[in-house]
Design a protein around this motif. Structure first.
Motif, PDB file in Angstrom:
ATOM      1  N   THR A   6      11.940  -2.904  -5.097  1.00 40.73           N
ATOM      2  CA  THR A   6      10.557  -2.605  -4.378  1.00 40.73           C
ATOM      3  C   THR A   6       8.878  -3.881  -5.068  1.00 40.73           C
ATOM      4  N   LEU A   7       9.390  -4.597  -5.873  1.00 40.81           N
ATOM      5  CA  LEU A   7       8.860  -5.462  -6.329  1.00 40.81           C
ATOM      6  C   LEU A   7       8.876  -6.575  -5.153  1.00 40.81           C
ATOM      7  N   ILE A   8       9.521  -6.731  -5.395  1.00 38.44           N
ATOM      8  CA  ILE A   8      10.308  -8.110  -4.204  1.00 38.44           C
ATOM      9  C   ILE A   8       9.661  -7.689  -2.454  1.00 38.44           C
ATOM     10  N   LEU A   9       9.741  -6.404  -2.060  1.00 40.89           N
ATOM     11  CA  LEU A   9       8.687  -5.955  -0.788  1.00 40.89           C
ATOM     12  C   LEU A   9       7.437  -5.979  -1.337  1.00 40.89           C
ATOM     13  N   ASN A  10       7.002  -5.471  -2.061  1.00 38.07           N
ATOM     14  CA  ASN A  10       5.655  -5.754  -2.461  1.00 38.07           C
ATOM     15  C   ASN A  10       4.837  -7.060  -2.259  1.00 38.07           C
ATOM     16  N   LEU A  11       5.535  -7.670  -2.837  1.00 37.75           N
ATOM     17  CA  LEU A  11       5.096  -9.229  -2.596  1.00 37.75           C
ATOM     18  C   LEU A  11       5.408  -9.697  -1.414  1.00 37.75           C
ATOM     19  N   ALA A  12       6.403  -9.385  -0.583  1.00 39.73           N
ATOM     20  CA  ALA A  12       5.960 -10.269   0.401  1.00 39.73           C
ATOM     21  C   ALA A  12       5.392  -9.525   1.475  1.00 39.73           C
ATOM     22  N   LEU A  13       4.731  -7.973   1.262  1.00 38.83           N
ATOM     23  CA  LEU A  13       3.788  -7.332   2.111  1.00 38.83           C
ATOM     24  C   LEU A  13       2.439  -7.923   1.998  1.00 38.83           C
ATOM     25  N   LEU A  14       1.656  -8.780   0.451  1.00 43.02           N
ATOM     26  CA  LEU A  14       1.243  -9.314   0.187  1.00 43.02           C
ATOM     27  C   LEU A  14       1.191 -11.377   0.416  1.00 43.02           C
ATOM     28  N   ILE A  15       2.213 -10.802   1.080  1.00 50.42           N
ATOM     29  CA  ILE A  15       2.344 -13.121   1.441  1.00 50.42           C
ATOM     30  C   ILE A  15       2.326 -12.923   3.007  1.00 50.42           C
ATOM     31  N   LEU A  42      -7.683  -5.461   5.918  1.00 47.84           N
ATOM     32  CA  LEU A  42      -8.116  -4.009   6.834  1.00 47.84           C
ATOM     33  C   LEU A  42      -6.089  -3.454   6.597  1.00 47.84           C
ATOM     34  N   CYS A  43      -4.796  -4.449   6.457  1.00 48.80           N
ATOM     35  CA  CYS A  43      -3.531  -4.932   6.513  1.00 48.80           C
ATOM     36  C   CYS A  43      -3.835  -4.167   5.434  1.00 48.80           C
ATOM     37  N   ASP A  44      -3.847  -4.694   4.850  1.00 49.39           N
ATOM     38  CA  ASP A  44      -3.555  -4.102   3.017  1.00 49.39           C
ATOM     39  C   ASP A  44      -3.450  -2.402   2.796  1.00 49.39           C
ATOM     40  N   VAL A  45      -4.894  -2.808   3.095  1.00 54.75           N
ATOM     41  CA  VAL A  45      -5.126  -1.303   3.127  1.00 54.75           C
ATOM     42  C   VAL A  45      -4.237  -0.118   3.990  1.00 54.75           C
ATOM     43  N   LEU A  46      -3.824  -0.282   4.774  1.00 50.41           N
ATOM     44  CA  LEU A  46      -2.808   0.484   5.486  1.00 50.41           C
ATOM     45  C   LEU A  46      -1.497   0.178   5.169  1.00 50.41           C
ATOM     46  N   LEU A  47      -0.970  -0.369   4.874  1.00 47.80           N
ATOM     47  CA  LEU A  47       0.082  -1.230   4.045  1.00 47.80           C
ATOM     48  C   LEU A  47       0.107  -0.589   2.908  1.00 47.80           C
ATOM     49  N   PHE A  48      -0.930  -0.441   1.871  1.00 52.67           N
ATOM     50  CA  PHE A  48      -0.828  -0.378   0.293  1.00 52.67           C
ATOM     51  C   PHE A  48      -1.075   1.347   0.193  1.00 52.67           C
ATOM     52  N   TRP A  49      -1.415   2.302   1.227  1.00 53.71           N
ATOM     53  CA  TRP A  49      -2.761   2.998   0.909  1.00 53.71           C
ATOM     54  C   TRP A  49      -2.384   4.397   0.296  1.00 53.71           C
ATOM     55  N   ASP A  50      -0.762   4.130  -0.253  1.00 49.19           N
ATOM     56  CA  ASP A  50       0.161   5.440  -1.287  1.00 49.19           C
ATOM     57  C   ASP A  50      -1.019   5.083  -2.609  1.00 49.19           C
ATOM     58  N   GLU A  51      -0.275   3.048  -2.894  1.00 47.57           N
ATOM     59  CA  GLU A  51      -0.958   2.589  -4.279  1.00 47.57           C
ATOM     60  C   GLU A  51      -2.078   2.304  -4.441  1.00 47.57           C
ATOM     61  N   LEU A  52      -3.082   2.536  -3.127  1.00 49.23           N
ATOM     62  CA  LEU A  52      -4.096   2.547  -3.699  1.00 49.23           C
ATOM     63  C   LEU A  52      -5.108   3.138  -4.130  1.00 49.23           C
ATOM     64  N   PHE A  53      -5.076   4.751  -4.250  1.00 52.45           N
ATOM     65  CA  PHE A  53      -5.227   5.577  -5.599  1.00 52.45           C
ATOM     66  C   PHE A  53      -4.509   5.728  -6.362  1.00 52.45           C
ATOM     67  N   TYR A  54      -3.171   5.425  -6.650  1.00 52.50           N
ATOM     68  CA  TYR A  54      -2.287   5.720  -7.711  1.00 52.50           C
ATOM     69  C   TYR A  54      -3.277   5.327  -9.676  1.00 52.50           C
ATOM     70  N   TYR A  55      -3.957   6.011 -10.302  1.00 50.71           N
ATOM     71  CA  TYR A  55      -4.685   5.272 -10.944  1.00 50.71           C
ATOM     72  C   TYR A  55      -4.295   4.771 -12.520  1.00 50.71           C
ATOM     73  N   GLU A  56      -2.362   4.508 -12.194  1.00 46.69           N
ATOM     74  CA  GLU A  56      -2.572   3.367 -12.750  1.00 46.69           C
ATOM     75  C   GLU A  56      -1.987   2.220 -12.265  1.00 46.69           C
ATOM     76  N   SER A  57      -2.078   2.151 -11.034  1.00 44.44           N
ATOM     77  CA  SER A  57      -1.815   0.406 -10.145  1.00 44.44           C
ATOM     78  C   SER A  57      -2.847   0.046  -9.533  1.00 44.44           C
ATOM     79  N   PHE A  58      -4.048   1.182 -10.065  1.00 47.63           N
ATOM     80  CA  PHE A  58      -5.239   0.748  -8.968  1.00 47.63           C
ATOM     81  C   PHE A  58      -6.022  -1.007  -9.560  1.00 47.63           C
ATOM     82  N   GLY A  59      -6.139  -0.980 -11.242  1.00 46.97           N
ATOM     83  CA  GLY A  59      -6.800  -1.967 -11.029  1.00 46.97           C
ATOM     84  C   GLY A  59      -5.604  -3.103 -10.825  1.00 46.97           C
ATOM     85  N   LEU A  60      -4.869  -3.623 -11.041  1.00 48.21           N
ATOM     86  CA  LEU A  60      -3.542  -4.167 -10.813  1.00 48.21           C
ATOM     87  C   LEU A  60      -3.630  -4.714  -8.865  1.00 48.21           C
ATOM     88  N   PHE A  61      -3.187  -3.354  -8.374  1.00 53.28           N
ATOM     89  CA  PHE A  61      -3.872  -3.490  -6.749  1.00 53.28           C
ATOM     90  C   PHE A  61      -4.997  -4.318  -6.669  1.00 53.28           C
TER      91      PHE A  61
END
Length: 86
Positions: A6-15, A42-61
């Motif tokens: 999951t971390l590798i996938l998220n990294l690829a989606l950010l790059i 816009l791509c980041d918001v669409l790809l990471f919509w579920d993590e955008l408002f998850y309280y533990e990962s918001f700062g890192l995101f």
């Protein structure tokens, strides 16, 4: 820290999206390359919509998005300025 799939996938989606956008705009739409920063956001918001408002990962995101937007903006404006000088 362990590299999970999951971390590798998220990294690829950010790059991959910002790099692809900058390359596409550089090749075909160089005059409008400044739009890559907004499209990347816009791509980041669409790809990471579920993590955008998850309280533990918001700062890192938020930090990752700001670093990514800064890097994309620097690349886009560097290309834009070079093209304007030519």
């Amino acid at each position: 820290m362990e590299l999970t799939p999951t971390l590798i996938l998220n990294l690829a989606l950010l790059i991959v999206p910002p790099v692809a956008l900058v390359l596409v705009f550089r090749q075909w739409l160089a005059r409008h390359i400044r739009w890559t920063v907004a499209l990347t956001a816009l791509c980041d918001v669409l790809l990471f919509w579920d993590e955008l408002f998850y309280y533990e990962s918001f700062g890192l995101f938020a930090v990752l998005i700001l670093v990514q937007l800064a890097a994309t903006g620097a690349a886009a404006f560097n290309i834009y300025n070079k093209q304007r000088k030519d």
